[in-house]
Design an enzyme around this catalytic site. Structure first.
Site, PDB file in Angstrom:
ATOM      1  N   LYS A   1      -6.630 -11.492  -7.730  1.00 11.98           N
ATOM      2  CA  LYS A   1      -7.855 -11.553  -6.952  1.00 11.98           C
ATOM      3  C   LYS A   1      -8.887 -10.563  -7.499  1.00 11.98           C
ATOM      4  CE  LYS A   1      -8.886 -10.564  -2.381  1.00 11.98           C
ATOM      5  NZ  LYS A   1      -8.652 -10.394  -0.958  1.00 11.98           N
TER       6      LYS A   1
ATOM      7  N   LYS B   1       0.821  -1.211   0.000  1.00 13.95           N
ATOM      8  CA  LYS B   1       0.000   0.000   0.000  1.00 13.95           C
ATOM      9  C   LYS B   1       0.854   1.260   0.000  1.00 13.95           C
ATOM     10  CE  LYS B   1      -4.513  -1.386   1.680  1.00 13.95           C
ATOM     11  NZ  LYS B   1      -5.535  -1.233   2.717  1.00 13.95           N
TER      12      LYS B   1
ATOM     13  N   LYS C   1     -12.486  -4.578  -6.191  1.00 13.10           N
ATOM     14  CA  LYS C   1     -13.379  -3.483  -6.578  1.00 13.10           C
ATOM     15  C   LYS C   1     -12.602  -2.308  -7.159  1.00 13.10           C
ATOM     16  CE  LYS C   1     -13.747  -3.211  -1.681  1.00 13.10           C
ATOM     17  NZ  LYS C   1     -14.638  -3.768  -0.699  1.00 13.10           N
TER      18      LYS C   1
END
Ligand code: TRP
Length: 335
Positions: A200, A118, A203
């Site tokens: 994966k 991140k 969204k």
């Protein structure tokens, strides 16, 4: 005399309201949350405090929280059986997180792969919250003396750290926290992107066809499955190098309960077109009642408010006991 029934184990889990809930969240996590409600004492939260580790736009964030709450209720979380609250409504989470920060090492947090990923992805906002996020997650879990924490593979390292923090604290002060066990559900499907089945389903994917949202209209869902990436073999079988078909088979199996072998037999001699249509239709049918309930909840904010207030009140009381115990052991003078 009737035998005393064993005390139900406590399950804790949470999900971030960071966008629409996906088919991956549903099949991989939330469907298992609902399935656990009868057997266990379940405590679920919308982890909104975690979400602001990545900058949120105010109106969108508020909308995401309401929509996520409605979606999860719609998936079948029953606020009569389980607690389902919003993390920021229960003040003990941020309080215990601060304390646990002081029992968590810089080196441990530096090794978290999610932090590394991140901070690379949001290089302009590598804030302290992003770094200490795992101690907030540990607080979430430890406050409720949770026995089991259902998590996906991406959260296993964080859960391992929660266990270490718990053991370390108990090592200094005696038994304050339960050491939680990971719970990997048997029927939890790992749903991959429909456009790049090595990744994966997410969204935040830039390709809208990669991800099915629980709120997608039936024709949108059908379109996404028809466009799903497959391979050139044209045989519905599970195997190496067939990530796209493996993923579709996994989804179909999770939704219909059929085994991979049964699916191979069902589609013997048929093409991918037929198979994709069948998967799409099965998903549409699975999500139809979810979507109907969602529409009802999202337009009834006062009902949702009633649910989250009731849950937060109970959660506050319960978690306060753990927080007080920890603070007392450290030497704080309680009010
Ligand atoms: N960090 C988790 C995620 O992003 C969400 C979460 C927050 C969580 N607190 C938790 C999961 C406690 C399990 C237990 O998916």
């Amino acid at each position: 005399m009737e035998q005393q029934t064993e005390k139900k184990k406590v399950v804790f889990s949470a999900i971030q309201p960071s966008g629409t809930i996906t088919l991956g969240n549903y099949l991989g996590a939330i469907r298992n949350w609902t399935a656990m409600q009868n057997e266990f004492n379940c405590i679920y939260a919308l982890a909104d405090l975690h979400t602001i580790t990545v900058r949120q736009e105010t109106a969108q964030f508020r909308k995401n929280i309401l929509e996520a709450y409605a979606s999860i209720l719609a998936c079948g979380i029953d606020p009569e059986k389980s607690l389902f609250f919003i993390q920021s409504h229960v003040t003990t989470h941020a309080q215990l997180a601060w304390i646990l920060n002081c029992y968590t090492q810089f080196g441990e947090l530096s090794r978290m792969t999610q932090f590394k990923d991140k901070s690379a992805r949001h290089a302009d906002n590598v804030n302290a919250g992003l770094f200490t996020y795992p101690s907030l997650m540990a607080a979430d879990i430890l406050l409720y003396q949770a026995d089991m924490v259902p998590v996906g593979a991406d959260q296993k390292q964080h859960l391992e750290l929660s266990r270490n923090i718990s053991e370390r604290f108990n090592g200094i002060y005696g038994n304050v926290f339960k050491v939680p066990e990971p719970y990997i559900p048997q029927n939890g499907a790992r749903v991959m992107s429909l456009q790049d089945p090595t990744k994966k389903m997410s969204k935040s994917d830039t390709n809208v066809n990669a991800c099915v949202s629980l709120m997608d209209a039936p024709d949108t869902i059908m379109k996404k499955f028809k466009r799903a990436v497959t391979d050139s073999e044209a045989v519905v079988r599970f195997g190496e190098g067939k990530d796209g078909i493996n993923n579709l088979m996994g989804i179909y199996s999770a939704v219909t309960g059929k085994s991979l072998e049964q699916i191979e037999n069902e589609f013997e001699g048929k093409g991918y077109g037929d198979f994709k249509t069948a998967v799409g239709e099965a998903v549409v049918e699975e999500l139809r009642p979810v979507k109907e309930r969602y529409d009802k909840y999202i337009s009834d904010k006062s009902y949702m408010e009633e649910c989250w207030k009731k849950s937060a009140e109970i959660a506050q009381k319960f978690s306060q006991r753990t927080l007080d115990k920890a603070m007392k052991k450290i030497g704080f003078v309680l009010k």
